[in-house]
Design a protein around this motif. Structure first.
Motif, mmCIF file in Angstrom:
data_model
loop_
_atom_site.group_PDB
_atom_site.id
_atom_site.type_symbol
_atom_site.label_atom_id
_atom_site.label_comp_id
_atom_site.label_asym_id
_atom_site.label_seq_id
_atom_site.Cartn_x
_atom_site.Cartn_y
_atom_site.Cartn_z
ATOM 1 N N SER A 2 36.322 37.889 73.351
ATOM 2 C CA SER A 2 34.918 38.255 73.522
ATOM 3 C C SER A 2 34.066 37.007 73.506
ATOM 4 O O SER A 2 34.370 36.029 72.836
ATOM 5 C CB SER A 2 34.483 39.212 72.425
ATOM 6 O OG SER A 2 34.544 38.550 71.191
ATOM 7 N N GLU A 7 28.921 39.950 71.940
ATOM 8 C CA GLU A 7 28.592 40.344 70.564
ATOM 9 C C GLU A 7 27.114 40.678 70.439
ATOM 10 O O GLU A 7 26.745 41.642 69.772
ATOM 11 C CB GLU A 7 28.981 39.240 69.595
ATOM 12 C CG GLU A 7 30.474 39.065 69.443
ATOM 13 C CD GLU A 7 30.838 37.927 68.521
ATOM 14 O OE1 GLU A 7 29.946 37.423 67.824
ATOM 15 O OE2 GLU A 7 32.011 37.552 68.504
ATOM 16 N N SER A 8 26.252 39.913 71.084
ATOM 17 C CA SER A 8 24.825 40.198 70.969
ATOM 18 C C SER A 8 24.482 41.505 71.689
ATOM 19 O O SER A 8 23.648 42.262 71.228
ATOM 20 C CB SER A 8 23.996 39.036 71.507
ATOM 21 O OG SER A 8 24.237 38.869 72.896
ATOM 22 N N ARG A 9 25.140 41.780 72.842
ATOM 23 C CA ARG A 9 24.904 43.040 73.530
ATOM 24 C C ARG A 9 25.370 44.220 72.687
ATOM 25 O O ARG A 9 24.700 45.240 72.607
ATOM 26 C CB ARG A 9 25.634 43.052 74.877
ATOM 27 C CG ARG A 9 24.735 42.650 76.008
ATOM 28 C CD ARG A 9 25.409 42.853 77.325
ATOM 29 N NE ARG A 9 26.200 41.651 77.573
ATOM 30 C CZ ARG A 9 27.326 41.592 78.251
ATOM 31 N NH1 ARG A 9 27.813 42.682 78.792
ATOM 32 N NH2 ARG A 9 27.967 40.475 78.430
ATOM 33 N N THR A 10 26.514 44.042 72.065
ATOM 34 C CA THR A 10 27.029 45.105 71.204
ATOM 35 C C THR A 10 26.096 45.329 70.021
ATOM 36 O O THR A 10 25.789 46.468 69.659
ATOM 37 C CB THR A 10 28.438 44.737 70.689
ATOM 38 O OG1 THR A 10 29.270 44.461 71.801
ATOM 39 C CG2 THR A 10 29.022 45.853 69.858
ATOM 40 N N GLU A 11 25.660 44.236 69.425
ATOM 41 C CA GLU A 11 24.744 44.346 68.279
ATOM 42 C C GLU A 11 23.446 45.022 68.692
ATOM 43 O O GLU A 11 22.914 45.872 67.978
ATOM 44 C CB GLU A 11 24.468 42.946 67.715
ATOM 45 C CG GLU A 11 23.719 42.942 66.414
ATOM 46 C CD GLU A 11 24.544 43.527 65.269
ATOM 47 O OE1 GLU A 11 23.929 44.127 64.373
ATOM 48 O OE2 GLU A 11 25.781 43.396 65.273
ATOM 49 N N LEU A 12 22.907 44.672 69.859
ATOM 50 C CA LEU A 12 21.683 45.317 70.345
ATOM 51 C C LEU A 12 21.911 46.801 70.626
ATOM 52 O O LEU A 12 21.044 47.630 70.341
ATOM 53 C CB LEU A 12 21.183 44.609 71.609
ATOM 54 C CG LEU A 12 20.577 43.219 71.397
ATOM 55 C CD1 LEU A 12 20.283 42.567 72.741
ATOM 56 C CD2 LEU A 12 19.323 43.309 70.560
ATOM 57 N N TRP A 14 24.057 48.769 69.099
ATOM 58 C CA TRP A 14 24.121 49.461 67.801
ATOM 59 C C TRP A 14 22.737 49.610 67.191
ATOM 60 O O TRP A 14 22.408 50.639 66.624
ATOM 61 C CB TRP A 14 25.038 48.718 66.831
ATOM 62 C CG TRP A 14 26.468 49.055 67.025
ATOM 63 C CD1 TRP A 14 27.448 48.273 67.530
ATOM 64 C CD2 TRP A 14 27.087 50.320 66.727
ATOM 65 N NE1 TRP A 14 28.634 48.946 67.574
ATOM 66 C CE2 TRP A 14 28.445 50.208 67.082
ATOM 67 C CE3 TRP A 14 26.631 51.519 66.223
ATOM 68 C CZ2 TRP A 14 29.343 51.252 66.932
ATOM 69 C CZ3 TRP A 14 27.524 52.562 66.063
ATOM 70 C CH2 TRP A 14 28.855 52.423 66.420
ATOM 71 N N ARG A 15 21.935 48.576 67.259
ATOM 72 C CA ARG A 15 20.574 48.676 66.703
ATOM 73 C C ARG A 15 19.783 49.775 67.406
ATOM 74 O O ARG A 15 19.054 50.525 66.775
ATOM 75 C CB ARG A 15 19.847 47.344 66.849
ATOM 76 C CG ARG A 15 20.245 46.342 65.830
ATOM 77 C CD ARG A 15 19.352 45.142 65.865
ATOM 78 N NE ARG A 15 19.937 44.082 65.048
ATOM 79 C CZ ARG A 15 19.769 42.805 65.258
ATOM 80 N NH1 ARG A 15 19.000 42.403 66.256
ATOM 81 N NH2 ARG A 15 20.331 41.919 64.492
#
Length: 145
Positions: A2, A7-12, A14-15
């Motif tokens: 990855s 990771e930032s797209r996934t984190e966004l 989830w938020r």
């Protein structure tokens, strides 16, 4: 593998899910949130207390009336008697002793063998005798949480 962008797209994502999860109540502007009574902070002087006390007495009165009163605890269960311990030992220990005696070819008097058999049968009979005759609740299916 990855990449940091993943990771930032996934984190966004989830938020966004967390922020939009479930229905949110719509509050009127004139309603005030009810705060639990808290002891005054150390270091505040009396003038600050007077400024922030508008309506705290009402909140404390409502909190005192609406306090949860837990129900009375159930009575302690009756302690198990020593007879039950002897009966359970007869269920498990008597066959184990008979097995050890048989496997190791230890000579014992025939009376000891009959005593082990009597201990097993007597323990089983006692446990069946003291078993409850009816369920605690007529609709009880026996499951416990």
């Amino acid at each position: 593998m990855s990449t940091p962008g993943d990771e930032s797209r996934t984190e966004l994502a989830w938020r966004e899910i967390v922020e939009h999860y479930g229905d949110r109540p719509v509050l009127d502007d004139d309603t005030r949130p009810v705060a639990s009574p808290v002891a005054p902070a150390v270091g505040r002087d009396a003038a600050e207390d007077d400024e922030h006390d508008d309506g705290d007495d009402e909140v404390e009165a409502v909190a005192a009336v609406d306090r949860f009163e837990p129900p009375a605890p159930p009575p302690f269960p009756t302690p198990r008697t020593w007879q039950r311990g002897v009966a359970w030992a007869g269920i498990f220990l008597a066959p184990a002793l008979a097995l050890v005696i048989g496997l190791l070819s230890i000579y014992v008097a025939p009376l000891v063998g009959w005593a082990l058999v009597a201990w097993f049968v007597g323990g089983f009979g006692y446990l069946v005798f003291v078993m409850p005759r009816a369920p605690r609740d007529p609709w009880d299916d026996g499951s416990r949480i």
